[in-house]
Design an enzyme around this catalytic site. Structure first.
Site, PDB file in Angstrom:
ATOM      1  N   ASP A 199      20.251 -18.120 -14.923  1.00 21.43           N
ATOM      2  CA  ASP A 199      18.848 -17.716 -15.068  1.00 21.43           C
ATOM      3  C   ASP A 199      17.996 -18.942 -15.390  1.00 21.43           C
ATOM      4  OD1 ASP A 199      16.639 -16.123 -15.189  1.00 21.43           O
ATOM      5  OD2 ASP A 199      17.099 -15.231 -17.137  1.00 21.43           O
ATOM      6  N   SER A 248       9.065 -13.238 -28.696  1.00 21.43           N
ATOM      7  CA  SER A 248      10.066 -12.196 -28.477  1.00 21.43           C
ATOM      8  C   SER A 248      10.546 -12.283 -27.044  1.00 21.43           C
ATOM      9  CB  SER A 248       9.514 -10.820 -28.809  1.00 21.43           C
ATOM     10  OG  SER A 248       8.683 -10.404 -27.776  1.00 21.43           O
TER      11      SER A 248
HETATM   12  P1  ADP Z   1      15.242 -14.114 -24.934  1.00 22.18           P
HETATM   13  O1  ADP Z   1      16.369 -15.025 -24.602  1.00 22.18           O
HETATM   14  O2  ADP Z   1      15.609 -13.025 -25.868  1.00 22.18           O
HETATM   15  O3  ADP Z   1      14.532 -13.636 -23.716  1.00 22.18           O
HETATM   16  P2  ADP Z   1      13.546 -16.293 -25.364  1.00 22.18           P
HETATM   17  O4  ADP Z   1      14.588 -17.351 -25.354  1.00 22.18           O
HETATM   18  O5  ADP Z   1      12.717 -16.133 -24.143  1.00 22.18           O
HETATM   19  O6  ADP Z   1      14.208 -14.955 -25.753  1.00 22.18           O
HETATM   20  O7  ADP Z   1      12.624 -16.567 -26.615  1.00 22.18           O
HETATM   21  C1  ADP Z   1      11.384 -15.951 -26.794  1.00 22.18           C
HETATM   22  C2  ADP Z   1      10.420 -16.960 -27.389  1.00 22.18           C
HETATM   23  O8  ADP Z   1      10.888 -17.404 -28.663  1.00 22.18           O
HETATM   24  C3  ADP Z   1      10.289 -18.216 -26.555  1.00 22.18           C
HETATM   25  O9  ADP Z   1       9.296 -18.071 -25.588  1.00 22.18           O
HETATM   26  C4  ADP Z   1       9.925 -19.278 -27.581  1.00 22.18           C
HETATM   27  O10 ADP Z   1       8.545 -19.274 -27.821  1.00 22.18           O
HETATM   28  C5  ADP Z   1      10.651 -18.796 -28.822  1.00 22.18           C
HETATM   29  N1  ADP Z   1      11.927 -19.497 -28.982  1.00 22.18           N
HETATM   30  C6  ADP Z   1      13.125 -19.134 -28.455  1.00 22.18           C
HETATM   31  N2  ADP Z   1      14.089 -20.000 -28.800  1.00 22.18           N
HETATM   32  C7  ADP Z   1      13.505 -20.952 -29.543  1.00 22.18           C
HETATM   33  C8  ADP Z   1      13.980 -22.155 -30.181  1.00 22.18           C
HETATM   34  N3  ADP Z   1      15.253 -22.528 -30.087  1.00 22.18           N
HETATM   35  N4  ADP Z   1      13.098 -22.902 -30.861  1.00 22.18           N
HETATM   36  C9  ADP Z   1      11.795 -22.536 -30.937  1.00 22.18           C
HETATM   37  N5  ADP Z   1      11.291 -21.436 -30.348  1.00 22.18           N
HETATM   38  C10 ADP Z   1      12.121 -20.641 -29.668  1.00 22.18           C
END
Ligand code: ADP
Length: 617
Positions: free
Chosen positions: A481, A371
């Site tokens: 970011d 998340s």
């Molecule tokens: P947000 O942009 O909402 O902060 P994140 O990009 O940090 O969310 O995603 C949270 C988590 O979800 C990540 O730490 C990762 O483990 C997983 N995740 C996000 N995008 C992907 C993706 N494209 N493929 C696999 N896992 C993903």
């Protein structure tokens, strides 16, 4: 198989000055282009010529004529350029036909290479590009590169356009921004600062113009600027005959963040951009409000327009296009063009409208992956592919704006960027569908693999990120970011950059204001902390921190210090220490990224080059 010879002939070559101290000279060379190489040799009367250089065709990223008004110090006056690896080779042909032949043949032989999207039309000279004044030799180009050859793309001669005849004189005047040497018989030469009549501007690259002698012909539209603002009429964002007050009323009525228009300023010949924002002002300005920015002209001796910051553009439409994608010093990005006779024209005709919409029927959702700040991320399947689906918590993202930007983000495609496949707006909450990255986020991956990753692997990770970022930089796209937590690792351990540009859609003040707790201060450049001044060079600062994260195997930067302690120590010139695993050369690159002044930092193109040469060692 033996290579087939395509062209040969004598031309003059300028020394490539691969090092800063290399001499600058012009030498006659015998060039041979075959299906594998471009070779040049020194003619030696009575003896066999001696080969002096050989460029493998697959290393060529651009071959194009050079348009310049600088005096050429050798006998052959028709320059063209070959950008190969990280070097620029300037060759001077004896006449235009000969130059054309070589450029066309080179383009033909290299058309399937990994070419540059943009190139520099003028020379690199005296430490800067004569075309865009950038001071880094490997800075991304400033003009779109046409790999097919400009001449072949030219439209057929046009029939007179009866509508054109009805328009007034001023509307059809253009000024040459630089000299133009014709590439073919139906071109017209341009002389810098001379006025020409615009006969037809319906083609996106070649305009038909007429000189004061009555000669007509085609010229590249980027070489001329329309003299009168009246020619902006074709742009939806231009409103003539509107007062400052009138603009404010119209934009307030529109009421959308980033609604904007360009209008005539009270000062003749000057234009103003008016933009609506709900962002809180720093000196108790009323909210929402309309801000006005005058389009200024830099004193470079050439047409060079800029708005809030000194990003220079040779035409106003180019400047507006850039700020439609980057706030770059404005209170907000220019999001919705507003016109007097139609309100926002955003939704009227949108050729991309359905291409980015994911049909909810085609999307199946699976287990939770993690998340983030926008909400849950789930595993999913879409069109036979495994995908990652970001569910956007309501109230988390300004979705109107995001929908519009998603289209831009989808067109940003590179193998080192996590691809956004589409947006599903018909489901609540709205969700974003991304390329699936099996090994999750980079910072956790590093921590999990601690002690088991070689220096080469760590360097390779930095190289991957720099490649993705060099692409964003060349597309004028700012990440805002960049950090290891916003990069993801693929099944085969490739690192890709994710979440680019997403912070613009976060509605949480705690995250977006540099004074607040969630703002990524430890990754932010000083000018971002002080004035929220984002640029590719502020991304470069963050990249330095990311390299530090990689070489410490996922440690948190400035672990035991608060944000304000970090700001204080940065102000006094302190920087993160060299990680034990980082080679000296990598540490030097980090320190280069952390130069106080953005202009002293390297570009991503240069970082990519430096990291690539280290990884070959
Ligand atoms: P947000 O942009 O909402 O902060 P994140 O990009 O940090 O969310 O995603 C949270 C988590 O979800 C990540 O730490 C990762 O483990 C997983 N995740 C996000 N995008 C992907 C993706 N494209 N493929 C696999 N896992 C993903």
């Amino acid at each position: 198989m033996f290579p087939r010879v395509i062209l040969k002939g004598t031309m003059i070559k300028k020394s490539q000055q691969k090092r800063r101290t290399s001499p600058c000279n012009y030498k006659e060379r015998f060039f041979v282009l075959d299906t594998q190489d471009l070779k040049y040799s020194e003619p030696r009367p009575g003896r066999r010529p001696m080969v002096k250089g050989c460029i493998k065709l697959y290393t060529i990223k651009c071959a194009e004529i050079v348009c310049s008004d600088v005096p050429i110090p050798c006998n052959y006056k028709y320059p063209f350029q070959v950008f190969h690896g990280d070097h620029y080779l300037y060759i001077f042909a004896p006449d235009n036909d000969c130059r054309q032949r070589w450029v066309r043949a080179l383009k033909e032989e290299t058309k399937n290479n990994n070419l540059v999207p943009k190139y520099h039309p003028n020379f690199w000279m005296d430490g800067k590009w004569k075309c865009c004044l950038q001071t880094e030799k490997l800075a991304a180009g400033c003009h779109v590169y046409n790999p097919v050859g400009s001449a072949s793309k030219k439209p057929l001669p046009l029939l007179p356009d009866p509508e054109m005849e009805l328009r007034d004189e001023v509307q059809r005047t253009v000024i040459a921004l630089q000299d133009y040497t014709p590439l073919g018989d139906d071109d017209l030469p341009l002389q810098k600062d001379q006025e020409y009549m615009l006969i037809n501007s319906s083609h996106s690259e070649w305009w038909a113009v007429e000189d004061d002698q009555g000669h007509t012909g085609f010229v590249p539209c980027t070489y001329v600027a329309v003299k009168s603002g009246k020619n902006f009429e074709r742009f939806e964002w231009y409103n003539k005959n509107i007062t400052r007050g009138g603009a404010e009323d119209l934009l307030m009525k529109e009421g959308k963040e980033g609604a904007f228009m360009v209008r005539d300023s009270r000062q003749a010949g000057v234009y103003t951009v008016s933009v609506f924002t709900k962002a809180p002002g720093s000196n108790g300005e009323k909210n929402p409000r309309v801000k006005h920015y005058q389009i200024r002209q830099a004193e470079t001796g050439e047409a060079a327009f800029y708005l809030a910051e000194k990003y220079l553009f040779s035409t106003i439409p180019e400047l507006i296009h850039y700020h439609q994608h980057n706030a770059a010093g404005l209170i907000t990005r220019l999001r919705h063009p507003v016109s007097q006779d139609g309100g926002s024209s955003q939704d009227i005709c949108d050729p991309f409208k359905d291409q980015w919409e994911v049909d909810p029927e085609e999307l199946t959702l699976g287990q939770e992956l993690g998340s983030g700040q926008f909400g849950l991320v789930l595993e999913g399947r879409w069109k036979e592919k495994k995908v990652a689906v970001k569910m956007i918590r309501e109230e988390c993202m300004s979705d109107e704006e995001f929908k519009e930007e998603a289209r831009v983000m989808m067109r940003v495609a590179h193998c080192k960027l996590v691809q956004l496949y589409g947006v599903c707006t018909q489901r609540s909450p709205m969700c974003l569908v991304f390329e699936f990255m099996e090994k999750g986020c980079l910072s956790e991956y590093l921590r999990a693999k601690k002690g088991r990753l070689s220096q080469d692997t760590l360097l390779g990770m930095c190289l991957d990120v720099s490649e993705g970022m060099a692409y964003l930089e060349s597309s004028n796209f700012i990440h805002r970011d960049l950090a290891a937590r916003n990069c993801l690792v693929s099944k085969n351990n490739e690192v890709k950059v994710s979440d680019f540009g997403m912070t613009r859609f976060v509605l949480d003040d705690q995250y977006t204001s540099s004074q607040c707790s969630k703002f990524p201060v430890k990754w932010s450049a000083p000018e971002v902390i002080k004035y929220c001044k984002f640029s590719s060079k502020s991304d470069v600062w963050s990249f330095g921190v990311l390299m530090w994260e990689v070489f410490t195997e996922g440690r948190l930067p400035y672990e035991n210090r608060t944000n304000s302690e970090v700001v204080e120590s940065l102000n006094s010139g302190l920087r993160l220490l060299k990680p034990r695993l980082a080679p000296d050369a990598v540490h030097l690159l980090m320190e280069w990224c952390w130069k106080e002044k953005p202009e002293d930092r390297p570009s991503f193109a240069l970082l990519l080059h430096e990291l690539a040469s280290l990884s070959n060692l």
